[in-house]
Design a protein around this motif. Structure first.
Motif, PDB file in Angstrom:
ATOM      1  N   ILE A   1      -2.400   0.000 -17.343  1.00 12.05           N
ATOM      2  CA  ILE A   1      -1.466  -0.633 -16.386  1.00 12.05           C
ATOM      3  C   ILE A   1      -0.883   0.526 -15.295  1.00 12.05           C
ATOM      4  O   ILE A   1      -1.194   0.101 -13.817  1.00 12.05           O
ATOM      5  N   PHE A   2      -0.503   1.683 -15.464  1.00 12.70           N
ATOM      6  CA  PHE A   2      -0.091   2.529 -14.492  1.00 12.70           C
ATOM      7  C   PHE A   2      -1.212   3.062 -13.534  1.00 12.70           C
ATOM      8  O   PHE A   2      -1.290   3.278 -12.441  1.00 12.70           O
ATOM      9  N   TYR A   3      -2.397   3.101 -14.336  1.00 12.10           N
ATOM     10  CA  TYR A   3      -3.673   3.579 -13.501  1.00 12.10           C
ATOM     11  C   TYR A   3      -4.022   2.370 -12.524  1.00 12.10           C
ATOM     12  O   TYR A   3      -4.418   2.803 -11.393  1.00 12.10           O
ATOM     13  N   GLY A   4      -3.988   1.253 -13.110  1.00 13.05           N
ATOM     14  CA  GLY A   4      -4.423   0.078 -12.373  1.00 13.05           C
ATOM     15  C   GLY A   4      -3.437   0.131 -11.068  1.00 13.05           C
ATOM     16  O   GLY A   4      -3.677  -0.257  -9.860  1.00 13.05           O
ATOM     17  N   LEU A   5      -2.042   0.174 -11.322  1.00 16.03           N
ATOM     18  CA  LEU A   5      -1.080   0.312 -10.102  1.00 16.03           C
ATOM     19  C   LEU A   5      -1.605   1.327  -9.274  1.00 16.03           C
ATOM     20  O   LEU A   5      -1.212   1.394  -7.987  1.00 16.03           O
ATOM     21  N   ALA A   6      -1.697   2.438  -9.767  1.00 16.35           N
ATOM     22  CA  ALA A   6      -2.177   3.463  -8.901  1.00 16.35           C
ATOM     23  C   ALA A   6      -3.281   3.359  -7.939  1.00 16.35           C
ATOM     24  O   ALA A   6      -3.302   3.553  -6.822  1.00 16.35           O
ATOM     25  N   LEU A   7      -4.233   2.609  -8.641  1.00 17.68           N
ATOM     26  CA  LEU A   7      -5.462   2.158  -7.871  1.00 17.68           C
ATOM     27  C   LEU A   7      -5.092   1.238  -6.656  1.00 17.68           C
ATOM     28  O   LEU A   7      -5.564   1.271  -5.446  1.00 17.68           O
ATOM     29  N   VAL A   8      -4.335   0.112  -7.041  1.00 13.25           N
ATOM     30  CA  VAL A   8      -3.928  -0.813  -6.129  1.00 13.25           C
ATOM     31  C   VAL A   8      -2.998  -0.191  -4.975  1.00 13.25           C
ATOM     32  O   VAL A   8      -3.229  -0.478  -3.820  1.00 13.25           O
ATOM     33  N   ASN A   9      -2.273   0.476  -5.164  1.00 17.70           N
ATOM     34  CA  ASN A   9      -1.243   1.230  -4.300  1.00 17.70           C
ATOM     35  C   ASN A   9      -2.097   2.191  -3.408  1.00 17.70           C
ATOM     36  O   ASN A   9      -1.746   2.425  -2.185  1.00 17.70           O
ATOM     37  N   ALA A  10      -3.161   2.697  -3.908  1.00 18.76           N
ATOM     38  CA  ALA A  10      -3.961   3.619  -2.915  1.00 18.76           C
ATOM     39  C   ALA A  10      -5.210   2.738  -2.292  1.00 18.76           C
ATOM     40  O   ALA A  10      -5.851   3.428  -1.267  1.00 18.76           O
ATOM     41  N   ALA A  11      -5.419   1.558  -2.588  1.00 17.56           N
ATOM     42  CA  ALA A  11      -6.376   0.735  -2.118  1.00 17.56           C
ATOM     43  C   ALA A  11      -6.394   0.850  -0.680  1.00 17.56           C
ATOM     44  O   ALA A  11      -7.481   0.503   0.130  1.00 17.56           O
ATOM     45  N   LYS A  12      -5.133   0.610  -0.094  1.00 21.27           N
ATOM     46  CA  LYS A  12      -5.246   0.486   1.371  1.00 21.27           C
ATOM     47  C   LYS A  12      -5.626   1.715   2.349  1.00 21.27           C
ATOM     48  O   LYS A  12      -5.741   1.471   3.698  1.00 21.27           O
ATOM     49  N   TYR A  13      -5.747   2.645   1.683  1.00 16.23           N
ATOM     50  CA  TYR A  13      -6.361   3.812   2.369  1.00 16.23           C
ATOM     51  C   TYR A  13      -7.905   4.287   1.933  1.00 16.23           C
ATOM     52  O   TYR A  13      -8.330   5.230   2.437  1.00 16.23           O
ATOM     53  N   THR A  14      -8.535   3.283   1.238  1.00 15.34           N
ATOM     54  CA  THR A  14      -9.817   3.647   0.911  1.00 15.34           C
ATOM     55  C   THR A  14     -10.632   2.052   0.932  1.00 15.34           C
ATOM     56  O   THR A  14      -9.999   1.257   1.421  1.00 15.34           O
ATOM     57  N   ILE A  15     -11.947   2.226   0.525  1.00 17.38           N
ATOM     58  CA  ILE A  15     -12.596   0.953   0.518  1.00 17.38           C
ATOM     59  C   ILE A  15     -11.872  -0.153  -0.421  1.00 17.38           C
ATOM     60  O   ILE A  15     -11.414   0.185  -1.486  1.00 17.38           O
ATOM     61  N   GLY A  16     -11.931  -1.340   0.099  1.00 16.72           N
ATOM     62  CA  GLY A  16     -11.124  -2.340  -0.589  1.00 16.72           C
ATOM     63  C   GLY A  16     -11.426  -2.684  -1.880  1.00 16.72           C
ATOM     64  O   GLY A  16     -10.317  -3.189  -2.735  1.00 16.72           O
ATOM     65  N   LYS A  17     -12.446  -2.712  -2.610  1.00 14.35           N
ATOM     66  CA  LYS A  17     -12.838  -2.911  -3.830  1.00 14.35           C
ATOM     67  C   LYS A  17     -12.036  -2.145  -4.689  1.00 14.35           C
ATOM     68  O   LYS A  17     -12.078  -2.697  -6.118  1.00 14.35           O
ATOM     69  N   VAL A  18     -11.486  -1.013  -4.462  1.00 13.53           N
ATOM     70  CA  VAL A  18     -10.917  -0.225  -5.304  1.00 13.53           C
ATOM     71  C   VAL A  18      -9.467  -1.007  -5.815  1.00 13.53           C
ATOM     72  O   VAL A  18      -9.246  -1.079  -6.871  1.00 13.53           O
ATOM     73  N   ARG A  19      -8.940  -1.987  -5.219  1.00 16.29           N
ATOM     74  CA  ARG A  19      -8.022  -2.677  -5.308  1.00 16.29           C
ATOM     75  C   ARG A  19      -8.168  -3.773  -6.685  1.00 16.29           C
ATOM     76  O   ARG A  19      -7.642  -3.824  -7.412  1.00 16.29           O
ATOM     77  N   TYR A  20      -9.597  -4.317  -6.388  1.00 14.75           N
ATOM     78  CA  TYR A  20      -9.896  -5.128  -7.672  1.00 14.75           C
ATOM     79  C   TYR A  20     -10.171  -4.475  -8.707  1.00 14.75           C
ATOM     80  O   TYR A  20      -9.819  -5.079  -9.982  1.00 14.75           O
TER      81      TYR A  20
END
Length: 202
Positions: free
Chosen positions: A138-157
């Motif tokens: 969960i926290f790793y997923g939140l970290a990816l979502v939080n950082a996604a706006k600064y990298t390629i959008g697919k990281v969010r998914y």
């Protein structure tokens, strides 16, 4: 003709703006290798360190320290691999590996991740072991979502999938190990493969 040139100019401007606000040189191959490292580490832990027949690992035991060592080794290998391959890709794309964008990316990634890590350690110290895998996901997923706006959008998914997987894991105690393998291993390999073969090999 002028209309076509105008559209090309707009596209170039948009691309420049995207490059200035996002770090787009993340390597898909590093995701594949990170997933592979996670699976290998999990197999080592499963067959040699985790008690069989539903036993728990005690916080101050030798097994726990070795499992932490395996996790650290997986993390270091993943980070080093990501840095080397991303640096290579950034050089190819004429991008800087370290600038304001990557700094913001790292900060936004680390805030949820470090918070989650501290919380997990608190729970472990209280001898609450059952939700460790789900909290990591969960926290790793939140970290990816939080950082996604600064990298390629697919990281969010990928982040969304990790969060969902973590929640399912929390609802199915006793299967945390396999959810961890699925999230940190298989999902990374699938995500990295999609990026690598769709964008880097295109």
């Amino acid at each position: 003709m002028e209309s076509k040139k105008y559209l090309e100019d707009i596209s170039q401007i948009k691309d420049l703006m995207n490059r200035s606000s996002r770090f787009i040189s993340l390597s898909g191959l590093s995701g594949i290798l990170a997933g592979t490292y996670a699976i290998v580490g999990a197999l080592i832990a499963h067959f040699y360190l985790i008690p069989q027949q539903g036993g728990y690992v005690i916080l101050h035991s030798w097994n726990f320290k070795m499992i932490v060592g395996v996790l650290i080794a997986v993390a270091i290998l993943s980070l080093v691999t990501a840095y080397l391959l991303t640096s290579k890709k950034a050089k190819k794309n004429n991008e800087k590996v370290w600038d304001e964008t990557t700094k913001r990316l790292l900060i936004n990634f680390l805030i949820p991740l470090v918070t989650g890590g501290i919380y997990i350690l608190i729970k472990l110290n209280s001898q609450h072991y059952g939700l460790t895998a789900s909290l990591m996901l969960i926290f790793y997923g939140l970290a990816l979502v939080n950082a996604a706006k600064y990298t390629i959008g697919k990281v969010r998914y990928l982040g969304y999938l990790q969060i969902v997987l973590g929640l399912i894991c929390a609802a199915m105690p006793g299967y945390g190990f396999w959810f961890w393998v699925l999230g940190f291993g298989l999902l990374h390999i699938i995500y990295g493969s999609l990026i690598y073969f769709k964008e880097e090999k295109a």
